[in-house]
Write a protein that holds these residues in place. Structure first.
Motif, PDB file in Angstrom:
ATOM      1  N   ALA A 175       1.404   7.938  -5.575  1.00 50.33           N
ATOM      2  CA  ALA A 175       0.087   8.412  -6.252  1.00 50.33           C
ATOM      3  C   ALA A 175      -0.090  10.036  -5.874  1.00 50.33           C
ATOM      4  O   ALA A 175      -0.613  10.654  -6.494  1.00 50.33           O
ATOM      5  N   ARG A 176       0.734  10.341  -4.518  1.00 48.72           N
ATOM      6  CA  ARG A 176       0.312  11.764  -4.004  1.00 48.72           C
ATOM      7  C   ARG A 176       1.071  12.721  -5.004  1.00 48.72           C
ATOM      8  O   ARG A 176       1.023  13.836  -4.899  1.00 48.72           O
ATOM      9  N   TYR A 177       2.035  12.094  -5.567  1.00 46.07           N
ATOM     10  CA  TYR A 177       2.962  12.861  -6.778  1.00 46.07           C
ATOM     11  C   TYR A 177       2.356  12.934  -8.346  1.00 46.07           C
ATOM     12  O   TYR A 177       2.830  13.416  -9.113  1.00 46.07           O
ATOM     13  N   GLY A 178       1.128  12.192  -8.256  1.00 48.82           N
ATOM     14  CA  GLY A 178       0.624  11.945  -9.691  1.00 48.82           C
ATOM     15  C   GLY A 178       1.175  10.832 -10.356  1.00 48.82           C
ATOM     16  O   GLY A 178       1.155  10.671 -11.739  1.00 48.82           O
ATOM     17  N   LEU A 179       2.176   9.813  -9.688  1.00 49.54           N
ATOM     18  CA  LEU A 179       2.818   8.997 -10.304  1.00 49.54           C
ATOM     19  C   LEU A 179       1.838   7.466 -10.304  1.00 49.54           C
ATOM     20  O   LEU A 179       1.419   7.131  -9.468  1.00 49.54           O
ATOM     21  N   ARG A 180       1.723   6.886 -11.658  1.00 53.82           N
ATOM     22  CA  ARG A 180       0.618   5.967 -11.601  1.00 53.82           C
ATOM     23  C   ARG A 180       1.448   4.713 -11.714  1.00 53.82           C
ATOM     24  O   ARG A 180       2.437   4.502 -12.590  1.00 53.82           O
ATOM     25  N   GLY A 226      -3.318   0.834 -10.251  1.00 54.79           N
ATOM     26  CA  GLY A 226      -3.309   0.558  -9.120  1.00 54.79           C
ATOM     27  C   GLY A 226      -3.877  -0.928  -8.977  1.00 54.79           C
ATOM     28  O   GLY A 226      -4.259  -1.284  -7.975  1.00 54.79           O
ATOM     29  N   ASP A 227      -3.588  -1.605  -9.971  1.00 58.65           N
ATOM     30  CA  ASP A 227      -4.478  -3.134  -9.880  1.00 58.65           C
ATOM     31  C   ASP A 227      -3.914  -3.839  -8.838  1.00 58.65           C
ATOM     32  O   ASP A 227      -4.617  -4.558  -8.346  1.00 58.65           O
ATOM     33  N   TYR A 228      -2.678  -3.942  -8.455  1.00 49.90           N
ATOM     34  CA  TYR A 228      -2.083  -4.876  -7.686  1.00 49.90           C
ATOM     35  C   TYR A 228      -2.628  -4.381  -6.265  1.00 49.90           C
ATOM     36  O   TYR A 228      -2.671  -5.416  -5.374  1.00 49.90           O
ATOM     37  N   MET A 229      -2.981  -3.345  -6.074  1.00 49.36           N
ATOM     38  CA  MET A 229      -3.409  -3.270  -4.400  1.00 49.36           C
ATOM     39  C   MET A 229      -4.523  -4.143  -4.027  1.00 49.36           C
ATOM     40  O   MET A 229      -4.709  -4.782  -2.928  1.00 49.36           O
ATOM     41  N   GLN A 230      -5.649  -4.264  -4.956  1.00 49.05           N
ATOM     42  CA  GLN A 230      -6.509  -5.048  -4.785  1.00 49.05           C
ATOM     43  C   GLN A 230      -6.336  -6.457  -4.769  1.00 49.05           C
ATOM     44  O   GLN A 230      -6.768  -7.238  -4.028  1.00 49.05           O
ATOM     45  N   ILE A 231      -5.293  -7.029  -5.820  1.00 51.04           N
ATOM     46  CA  ILE A 231      -4.934  -8.285  -5.727  1.00 51.04           C
ATOM     47  C   ILE A 231      -4.220  -8.634  -4.477  1.00 51.04           C
ATOM     48  O   ILE A 231      -4.450  -9.836  -3.898  1.00 51.04           O
ATOM     49  N   SER A 232      -3.129  -7.715  -4.052  1.00 52.84           N
ATOM     50  CA  SER A 232      -2.738  -8.204  -2.636  1.00 52.84           C
ATOM     51  C   SER A 232      -3.588  -8.278  -1.497  1.00 52.84           C
ATOM     52  O   SER A 232      -3.602  -9.005  -0.765  1.00 52.84           O
ATOM     53  N   VAL A 291       0.836  -1.157   0.001  1.00 48.42           N
ATOM     54  CA  VAL A 291       0.206  -0.013   0.081  1.00 48.42           C
ATOM     55  C   VAL A 291       0.937   1.265   0.022  1.00 48.42           C
ATOM     56  O   VAL A 291       0.639   2.377  -0.717  1.00 48.42           O
ATOM     57  N   THR A 292       1.993   1.204   0.840  1.00 44.83           N
ATOM     58  CA  THR A 292       2.801   2.557   0.750  1.00 44.83           C
ATOM     59  C   THR A 292       3.409   2.490  -0.591  1.00 44.83           C
ATOM     60  O   THR A 292       3.676   3.547  -1.048  1.00 44.83           O
ATOM     61  N   ASP A 293       3.931   1.655  -1.184  1.00 41.70           N
ATOM     62  CA  ASP A 293       4.518   1.637  -2.545  1.00 41.70           C
ATOM     63  C   ASP A 293       3.609   2.218  -3.545  1.00 41.70           C
ATOM     64  O   ASP A 293       3.906   2.919  -4.525  1.00 41.70           O
TER      65      ASP A 293
END
Length: 435
Positions: A99-104, A272-278, A92-94
């Motif tokens: 994302a706060r910097y606009g990096l997808r 952000g696909d992997y956050m839900q997978i994780s 989640v941190t990664d």
């Protein structure tokens, strides 16, 4: 008696796949399965899964759980590593901090900011693991599944060259499997050859009876506009060779897609696909714990496809196989850096594993792999040399990151990531770095 030690055995969704595949072989002889994890609940789960698998397959095997790593490793012939340092919270941190910097990002486990910091927090564990292997099972084969694969294998080759290690990933197999389904050619009739870097390798040859199957794929793509809305199909059409990892993965290893709203829509990229997978993986493990404890768990009936059980079977029985594995580049790919973690064919039998020299990759493929490996090399050297500047430089040359952010933003993001991960990182890399 063959002893297999599962490190990070509490990654139970994956552990049960490996157990199923390993115990499907009837000719391995007696096995001792040693489960190791730092989490007692997950360790108990892993032991329970192993007992169920042994009973189901009628295997001549015993299982024991050991929370002490060095004790668990003692006498092992094979060590399977599937740890995720920091778990779901670190994942989640990664995602959240960049994302706060606009990096997808999509998966964030191999390259990019997420890959760099996953590597940096994994290296201290790998250092300790390799030290223990050298002390208590120096002839064992370390079969690594933990990402970032190229970084981890290059780190081990640099810091612990005495350890026998193979980096294993099923991406090439499933790429060929799915492409064969797409063009309606049986997989068992196909011959293929692949090389490059894990998660960015290339299907250099894909044939049936000596005839390339690429023309059939071209016809299929030309007839299906929706198929053309996939990142790796787009990469294939522009580069001439099909990449061996999913579009979600592939999108974050190049500078062309994720910073552009239009491209995200055109190619249907799941940011952000992997956050839900994780999160789903963590939830599934939690649901397995009471199932296994109550004796209600039933092992799924699936085909055996993972490489680690195949490696063990080949080395124990002498059954020769050719698999894809990540190893240090010792002249295997001529136009990629020496010592880099590269994915090539490997012949495996009773004498061990012998990587196959590939020669030069097509220049356009090597060009992308070299940019990928620039990030890998700087990240590894950041840890080996204790160089926080190399962390920032790895992010500066990362394709997706540098296509999205200014250099000042990259440095600020690096400081924020260091602060967020804190003592998960090597001590020399934990401080902010002023210009």
């Amino acid at each position: 008696m063959t002893t297999v030690c599962f490190v990070g055995a509490g990654s139970a969704v994956f552990t049960r796949q490996l157990l199923r595949d390993l115990l499907s072989f009837a000719d391995l002889g007696p096995l001792t399965l040693v489960m190791h994890d730092h989490d007692p609940r997950r360790l108990e789960l892993a032991q329970g899964l192993a007992r169920i698998a042994i009973e189901r397959h009628g295997s001549e095997a015993t299982v024991r759980a050991d929370g002490d790593r060095r004790s668990a490793l003692t006498g092992a012939d094979f060590v399977i590593n599937a740890v995720n340092i920091g778990g779901h919270a670190a994942t989640v941190t990664d995602f959240d901090v960049p994302a706060r910097y606009g990096l997808r990002q999509t998966i964030a486990d191999t390259l990019g900011v997420g890959g760099v910091f996953r590597g940096l927090r994994t290296f201290p564990f790998l250092d300790a693991l390799a030290t223990d292997i050298r002390a208590v099972c120096p002839d064992a084969w370390l079969l690594n599944y933990t990402n970032p694969m190229a970084m981890n294998i290059q780190y081990l080759a640099t810091a612990h060259p005495q350890v026998n290690v193979l980096g294993l990933c099923h991406s090439v197999f499933w790429t060929v499997h799915d492409l064969c389904e797409l063009v309606q050619v049986p997989l068992e009739q196909v011959q293929f050859h692949s090389a490059g870097v894990n998660h960015q390798a290339w299907l250099l040859r894909w044939e049936r009876d000596g005839q390339s199957l690429y023309p059939l794929l071209d016809e299929r793509i030309a007839a299906d506009a929706e198929l053309r809305r996939r990142v790796r199909v787009d990469l294939y059409r522009r580069l001439g060779f099909y990449p061996t990892e999913t579009s979600e993965h592939s999108s974050e290893y190049v500078p062309w897609y994720l910073h552009d709203d239009t491209e995200i829509e055109r190619l249907r990229i799941p940011v952000g696909d992997y956050m839900q997978i994780s999160a789903d993986n963590a939830a599934e493990i939690e649901s397995l714990i009471p199932q296994v404890a109550a004796g209600q768990y039933v092992e799924p009936d699936e085909d055996a496809v993972e490489y680690a059980p195949q490696v063990i079977h080949s080395m124990v029985t002498g059954t020769a196989r050719t698999i894809q594995a990540t190893v240090a580049n010792t002249g295997l790919i001529g136009n990629l850096a020496a010592g880099a973690g590269v994915e090539v064919p490997c012949v495996v039998d009773q004498d061990g594993a012998r990587p196959v020299a590939v020669g030069d990759l097509p220049p356009q493929c090597a060009a992308l792999n070299r940019q990928f490996l620039s990030v890998v090399g700087l990240t590894v050297q950041a840890a080996v040399q204790g160089r926080p500047d190399h962390v920032r430089q790895a992010m500066m040359v990362d394709p997706n990151t540098c296509a999205t952010l200014s250099v000042d933003a990259i440095w600020r993001l690096a400081d924020d990531m260091v602060a967020a991960h804190g003592d998960r990182l090597p001590p020399a890399l934990r401080e902010p770095l002023a210009l």
